[in-house]
Design an enzyme around this catalytic site. Structure first.
Site, mmCIF file in Angstrom:
data_model
loop_
_atom_site.group_PDB
_atom_site.id
_atom_site.type_symbol
_atom_site.label_atom_id
_atom_site.label_comp_id
_atom_site.label_asym_id
_atom_site.label_seq_id
_atom_site.Cartn_x
_atom_site.Cartn_y
_atom_site.Cartn_z
ATOM 1 N N GLU A 270 0.810 -1.390 -0.046
ATOM 2 C CA GLU A 270 0.023 -0.008 -0.013
ATOM 3 C C GLU A 270 0.866 1.404 -0.064
ATOM 4 O O GLU A 270 0.464 2.291 -0.648
ATOM 5 C CB GLU A 270 -0.904 -0.042 1.143
ATOM 6 C CG GLU A 270 -2.164 -0.908 1.166
ATOM 7 C CD GLU A 270 -3.158 -0.305 0.169
ATOM 8 O OE1 GLU A 270 -3.036 0.775 -0.469
ATOM 9 O OE2 GLU A 270 -4.149 -1.169 0.252
ATOM 10 N N SER B 76 -29.922 -33.931 48.286
ATOM 11 C CA SER B 76 -29.073 -34.488 49.194
ATOM 12 C C SER B 76 -27.600 -33.885 49.359
ATOM 13 O O SER B 76 -26.583 -34.300 49.890
ATOM 14 C CB SER B 76 -28.973 -36.146 48.924
ATOM 15 O OG SER B 76 -30.008 -36.837 49.237
#
Length: 672
Positions: free
Chosen positions: A80, A340
């Site tokens: 770029e 339990s």
């Protein structure tokens, strides 16, 4: 003289123009540089767990150069803006080259925009086609170069570059197209992410794979021609197909992430104590545990480190969606009956207060507790047995008897010391709390068992690194009692097909089969599993041991190959047999052995050595019907005092007979 004058005039004009341009650039009003980023949730290692769109509905994950593959950065600059490090915002060489190519080919062949100019356009969301737009980009680019470093400008590009749809920034794009962070990009993936921002909608690989492939290969071709890539890398990269679908951005631990966001909605990054690898593994486990069921059963799983208090995984449901299983509900926070699962706490407090010992004999027989007449889950009674056996087989009558001695209020107080928030119906606890008559969450039970695993000291169970403000660890039970509970539960019978060792665990099933629980711990981790229906309706046939326990053991297997050992007993632990215990600890409550006509095993006598043909057992005295047990498992029920039982295997076995009054007798025999 005239020529010198002309030169002077030209220099003056150039200087004036330069000063004018400088003043023009200095007067530039820069666009806002602050980013409206997505809110993200990360795990203990900084890996992404979940991400939310920003206020504009865009996926923009903040990123800096250290989080991006260095090869991608070099490829980006080379393709770029190869003179990015040297120019002041505008590359005049690239601009003249682009203009010359446009004149020669009568069309735009290449652009002359620098990365800085692209950042200027992205910040202002401006156009590139008209000369006014280019002029504005040039002015802003020069101004940016005067106020920011090159690294800061490049970082702005990495965060703002468009990648199609509502994806902005290289980090969001990397997750969306490759399902990976940008620090792990390949050359082929890097080339695609360089190509897409030039025409983001036309080059989206999920919608235009051919155009995306062509653009990616063009980037690779240029970098090959420039000598940046070698031929082997180029050939390998061009052979790879571009992704044809767009991945969903990470959405792990969605329920816990939502809670973190709700607690601090302004914060854009939330760092949790979760482990991403384990979280993913347990979400998969939860989905598979209920995936084949048609009864609407849902699941919740939690894993914590009971040494630090850190939550390592939290699965609120099997799927975070609007399904019939209530997927959006965080069931780790749902208040349920624990069944339990409170029995270890009951016995642990009994050990702590010197009421009982694991080897204490306790009665399991029909008992009326001032009008409360609990039954065992299977409707049977085992007579007199050790406390450790009563806990391992989850017998109800002994647990209620110990709770009565402790006082239900002391049990609730112990739960609160462990960091839980029990909800007691009516406000005043009764003996029913021993068997699940209290409301607790999975989070609560993980905290409770974490305290037992932590030597009896409450843990600061949390999903954030910093300690919870105001938390003061309280002693729930002494460390010897905690070790004894762990030792007893480590030897509890495993569910069918489970061979795991080194894990102390307890299961629970609430009244009406509404909730199935399994909670366990080793020397470092505590795992909790809840299964049931989100609306609390019964699930016929659902038991904690059958439904939740296998999932819990599977979860331990996904934490590590082997559990962490529980450790040796504290030096003050009383390691004695029943006969060696102090008198007050040998029997709990009033022993009924002296009751007349208690049943006695007439044959075989205690200590008998028999051959494999043995099958007949006899009892005398006691009141019919009689229940016979072999190694704790019921094998026969008869009104006669003699019955044949199935052949026993070689080795030692324990015979027990229980009469209608719950009185019992035992005999140890050996088959050779």
């Amino acid at each position: 003289m005239r020529s010198l004058f002309a030169i002077a005039i030209c220099l003056w004009v150039a200087a004036a123009a330069r000063d004018g341009i400088d003043d023009w650039v200095d007067a530039t009003v820069l666009p806002a540089l602050a980013m409206d980023v997505s809110t993200e949730v990360r795990d203990r290692n900084g890996d992404l767990l979940r991400v939310y769109t920003n206020a504009q509905g865009r996926w923009r994950l903040p990123v800096d150069q250290t989080e991006v593959d260095p090869t991608y950065l070099r490829m980006l600059i080379r393709f770029e803006d190869k003179r990015f490090a040297d120019h002041s915002g505008v590359d005049f060489i690239a601009a003249m080259r682009a203009a010359g190519q446009a004149i020669w080919h009568r069309e735009v062949v290449s652009g002359g925009s620098t990365l800085t100019m692209q950042v200027a356009r992205l910040l202002e969301d401006g156009s590139t086609g008209r000369w006014q737009g280019k002029l504005r980009q040039t002015r802003v680019a020069w101004a940016l170069e005067r106020h920011l470093s090159k690294d800061e400008i490049l970082t702005l590009y990495l965060n703002h570059a468009p990648f199609g749809g509502n994806i902005e920034g290289v980090r969001a794009a990397s997750y969306a197209y490759f399902d990976r962070p940008p620090r792990r990009l390949t050359p082929a993936q890097s080339a695609l992410l360089i190509a897409i921002p030039q025409s983001p909608e036309a080059r989206r690989p999920d919608r235009a794979p051919d155009a995306a492939t062509y653009a990616r290969d063009a980037v690779l071709n240029r970098l090959l021609a420039d000598g940046f890539l070698d031929a082997a890398t180029y050939e390998s990269a061009t052979r790879l197909a571009v992704p044809a679908t767009r991945h969903l951005l990470p959405a792990y631990a969605p329920h816990l992430a939502d809670r973190a966001l709700a607690a601090n909605p302004i914060q854009t990054r939330h760092d949790l104590t979760l482990d991403r690898r384990l979280q993913i593994a347990l979400e998969d486990l939860a989905a598979s545990a209920v995936g084949g069921r048609s009864d609407g059963v849902q699941i919740a799983i939690m894993v914590a480190d009971h040494q630090s208090g850190h939550i390592l995984a939290s699965v609120g449901s099997a799927a975070y969606n609007a399904n019939t299983r209530g997927g959006f509900i965080d069931l780790t926070q749902a208040v349920r009956s624990p069944g339990s699962t409170l029995k270890p706490m009951i016995y642990g407090l009994g050990f702590d207060q010197g009421l009982i010992h694991p080897e204490t004999l306790i009665a399991d027989r029909p008992t009326d507790f001032d009008g409360y007449k609990p039954q065992n889950f299977d409707g049977l009674f085992r007579g007199e047995l050790r406390v450790r056996t009563a806990l391992q087989h989850s017998l109800n009558i002994p647990a209620v008897a110990v709770t009565q001695e402790l006082g239900p209020h002391h049990l609730i107080a112990g739960l609160r010391r462990a960091g839980t928030a029990p909800q007691v119906p009516g406000g005043a606890p009764g003996l029913a709390v021993a068997l699940g008559g209290v409301g607790l969450t999975l989070h609560d039970l993980v905290a409770l068992y974490g305290a037992i695993g932590n030597g009896g000291v409450a843990i600061d169970l949390r999903s954030h690194e910093a300690p919870t403000a105001g938390f003061v660890p309280q002693v729930v039970m002494n460390r010897a009692a905690a070790w004894q509970i762990g030792h007893v539960l480590e030897e509890a019978p495993r569910p069918r097909g489970v061979q795991a060792t080194g894990i102390a665990f307890k299961t629970g099933t609430s009244y009406g089969h509404r909730d199935a629980w399994a909670i366990g711990f080793d020397g470092q981790h505590v795992v909790g599993v809840w299964m049931g229906r989100p609306d609390g309706t019964p699930v016929p046939g659902a038991f904690g041991g059958d439904l939740a326990a296998p999932v819990m053991f599977d979860a331990f297997g996904r934490i590590a190959l082997q559990p962490t050992p529980l450790g040796p007993p504290p030096h003050e632990t009383l390691l004695l047999s029943t006969a060696q215990l102090p008198q007050h600890l040998q029997f709990f409550g009033t022993r009924n052995a002296a009751i007349a006509h208690a049943p006695q095993i007439a044959f075989p006598p205690n200590g008998a050595v028999l051959d494999a043909t043995f099958s007949t057992v006899k009892v005398q005295d006691g009141r019919a019907p009689y229940i016979w047990l072999v190694n704790g498992q019921p094998v026969a029920r008869t009104h006669r005092n003699q019955v044949d039982i199935a052949a026993l295997g070689f080795g030692f076995s324990s015979l027990t007979v229980i009469d209608a009054d719950g009185q019992s007798d035992q005999a140890q025999i050996e088959i050779r």
